[in-house]
Design a protein around this motif. Sequence first.
Motif, mmCIF file in Angstrom:
data_model
loop_
_atom_site.group_PDB
_atom_site.id
_atom_site.type_symbol
_atom_site.label_atom_id
_atom_site.label_comp_id
_atom_site.label_asym_id
_atom_site.label_seq_id
_atom_site.Cartn_x
_atom_site.Cartn_y
_atom_site.Cartn_z
ATOM 1 N N TYR A 60 19.222 -15.284 3.665
ATOM 2 C CA TYR A 60 18.473 -14.038 3.631
ATOM 3 C C TYR A 60 16.965 -14.276 3.609
ATOM 4 C CZ TYR A 60 18.042 -9.026 2.910
ATOM 5 O OH TYR A 60 17.778 -7.687 3.086
ATOM 6 N N ALA A 61 16.563 -15.443 3.093
ATOM 7 C CA ALA A 61 15.134 -15.781 3.052
ATOM 8 C C ALA A 61 14.556 -15.918 4.457
ATOM 9 C CB ALA A 61 14.928 -17.077 2.281
ATOM 10 N N VAL A 62 15.386 -16.171 5.430
ATOM 11 C CA VAL A 62 14.931 -16.247 6.823
ATOM 12 C C VAL A 62 14.558 -14.852 7.323
ATOM 13 C CG1 VAL A 62 15.636 -16.816 9.194
ATOM 14 C CG2 VAL A 62 16.356 -18.275 7.288
ATOM 15 N N TYR A 63 15.333 -13.856 6.870
ATOM 16 C CA TYR A 63 15.153 -12.477 7.329
ATOM 17 C C TYR A 63 14.112 -11.719 6.509
ATOM 18 C CZ TYR A 63 16.449 -7.536 8.037
ATOM 19 O OH TYR A 63 16.436 -6.185 8.280
ATOM 20 N N PHE A 64 14.152 -11.903 5.188
ATOM 21 C CA PHE A 64 13.260 -11.140 4.304
ATOM 22 C C PHE A 64 12.811 -12.052 3.155
ATOM 23 C CE2 PHE A 64 12.903 -6.729 1.991
ATOM 24 C CZ PHE A 64 11.540 -6.927 1.873
ATOM 25 N N PRO A 65 11.903 -13.004 3.446
ATOM 26 C CA PRO A 65 11.494 -13.994 2.426
ATOM 27 C C PRO A 65 10.758 -13.391 1.233
ATOM 28 C CG PRO A 65 10.108 -14.156 4.373
ATOM 29 C CD PRO A 65 11.229 -13.227 4.728
ATOM 30 N N ALA A 118 12.405 -1.432 -6.147
ATOM 31 C CA ALA A 118 12.706 -0.878 -4.826
ATOM 32 C C ALA A 118 11.419 -0.513 -4.092
ATOM 33 C CB ALA A 118 13.600 0.350 -4.965
ATOM 34 N N ALA A 119 10.449 0.077 -4.813
ATOM 35 C CA ALA A 119 9.157 0.433 -4.210
ATOM 36 C C ALA A 119 8.420 -0.817 -3.741
ATOM 37 C CB ALA A 119 8.312 1.200 -5.226
ATOM 38 N N LEU A 120 8.487 -1.883 -4.536
ATOM 39 C CA LEU A 120 7.843 -3.152 -4.170
ATOM 40 C C LEU A 120 8.494 -3.756 -2.938
ATOM 41 C CD1 LEU A 120 5.731 -5.282 -4.944
ATOM 42 C CD2 LEU A 120 7.458 -6.353 -6.402
ATOM 43 N N ALA A 121 9.823 -3.701 -2.872
ATOM 44 C CA ALA A 121 10.544 -4.235 -1.722
ATOM 45 C C ALA A 121 10.195 -3.455 -0.457
ATOM 46 C CB ALA A 121 12.051 -4.179 -1.982
ATOM 47 N N GLU A 122 10.084 -2.142 -0.584
ATOM 48 C CA GLU A 122 9.731 -1.288 0.567
ATOM 49 C C GLU A 122 8.338 -1.630 1.079
ATOM 50 O OE1 GLU A 122 10.141 3.408 1.650
ATOM 51 O OE2 GLU A 122 9.266 2.885 -0.297
ATOM 52 N N GLU A 123 7.405 -1.863 0.152
ATOM 53 C CA GLU A 123 6.020 -2.190 0.536
ATOM 54 C C GLU A 123 5.952 -3.560 1.219
ATOM 55 O OE1 GLU A 123 2.137 -1.519 1.125
ATOM 56 O OE2 GLU A 123 3.542 -0.095 0.239
ATOM 57 N N ARG A 124 6.672 -4.526 0.679
ATOM 58 C CA ARG A 124 6.658 -5.879 1.252
ATOM 59 C C ARG A 124 7.357 -5.927 2.606
ATOM 60 N NH1 ARG A 124 8.022 -9.547 -4.171
ATOM 61 N NH2 ARG A 124 5.871 -9.559 -5.000
ATOM 62 N N ALA A 125 8.328 -5.074 2.811
ATOM 63 C CA ALA A 125 9.073 -5.060 4.073
ATOM 64 C C ALA A 125 8.173 -4.673 5.242
ATOM 65 C CB ALA A 125 10.245 -4.100 3.967
ATOM 66 N N LYS A 126 7.136 -3.886 4.961
ATOM 67 C CA LYS A 126 6.250 -3.415 6.031
ATOM 68 C C LYS A 126 5.477 -4.559 6.682
ATOM 69 C CE LYS A 126 5.620 1.089 3.789
ATOM 70 N NZ LYS A 126 4.666 1.976 3.060
ATOM 71 N N ASN A 127 5.153 -5.584 5.899
ATOM 72 C CA ASN A 127 4.374 -6.711 6.419
ATOM 73 C C ASN A 127 5.119 -8.039 6.248
ATOM 74 O OD1 ASN A 127 1.898 -5.139 7.006
ATOM 75 N ND2 ASN A 127 1.854 -4.888 4.772
ATOM 76 N N SER A 128 6.426 -7.982 6.350
ATOM 77 C CA SER A 128 7.234 -9.181 6.133
ATOM 78 C C SER A 128 7.009 -10.235 7.220
ATOM 79 C CB SER A 128 8.722 -8.811 6.100
ATOM 80 O OG SER A 128 9.512 -9.977 5.967
#
Length: 279
Positions: A63-68, A105-115
Amino acid sequence: MKDINKNESEERVGKRERFIRKARESVQEALKSRDMLLGGSAKSIETIERVINQLTEKLEEWYAVYFPEFKPPEDRKKFVEAVIVIDRKNIDRKALAAIIGEKAAALAEERAKNSLGAELDSRDIKQMKALAESIISLYKLKEEYERYQNVLAQEVCPNISEVAGPEIAAKLIAHVGSLRKLSIMPASTIQVLGAEKALFKHLRNKKIAPPKHGIIFQHVKISSSPKAVRGKIARALANKIALAARADAFTKHFIADELKADFEKRYKEIMESYKGEKK
């Protein structure tokens, strides 16, 4: 002369058949023993836990490959559940918050934008989620076995189950092979069951401290106590387990309430003494 030899031969055959029949009866009696089922359930749970941990480690690496940027929560089951619901490009914040909490969850959503994670196609993501779903099914299987183990422990060794807990009772019996074997062991041996490697190291080299506890360390009164008093608490618990095992194996009398009260009393004495020494 022939008649004598014939009679001796028949007698030998008869003795052998009686011996084989008795051996078969002994084996059948041992195999139908409920404590063997209890030991088997404990070992099955340990195996399932080991497989869950190994597969979860592989999932984390994958999963670290997809969303580190997504850091696994301390509760590894929650990480696996999160993998199932997360779509990095379109995170369902409500579903994710139900698993890891609103802030995470909010932190994960924010990080996903610039992953910086790799752009995987739907087939790759589907396989990761399939692995996560398989791990969750193993958690469910483990929970089912634990429920079965608790019921069986209450049936086979009600005194030990009440004093030490069904899980510890099952692991002790699984470790030694049977309730009867456990019942004839001294408390000092029960105290360090599961810590044999550490004990052998101590015996080979006296400079290495002997173990103070083995399987029974999992009891909350031991694991959550200060290190300095764990040995005393483990000794007190092992004494009560030894008495409980004898009652379960031989007298069949329920004496757990008295044993548990004695242990709680001794535990309080140990903790009060420890607090007094610290002042």
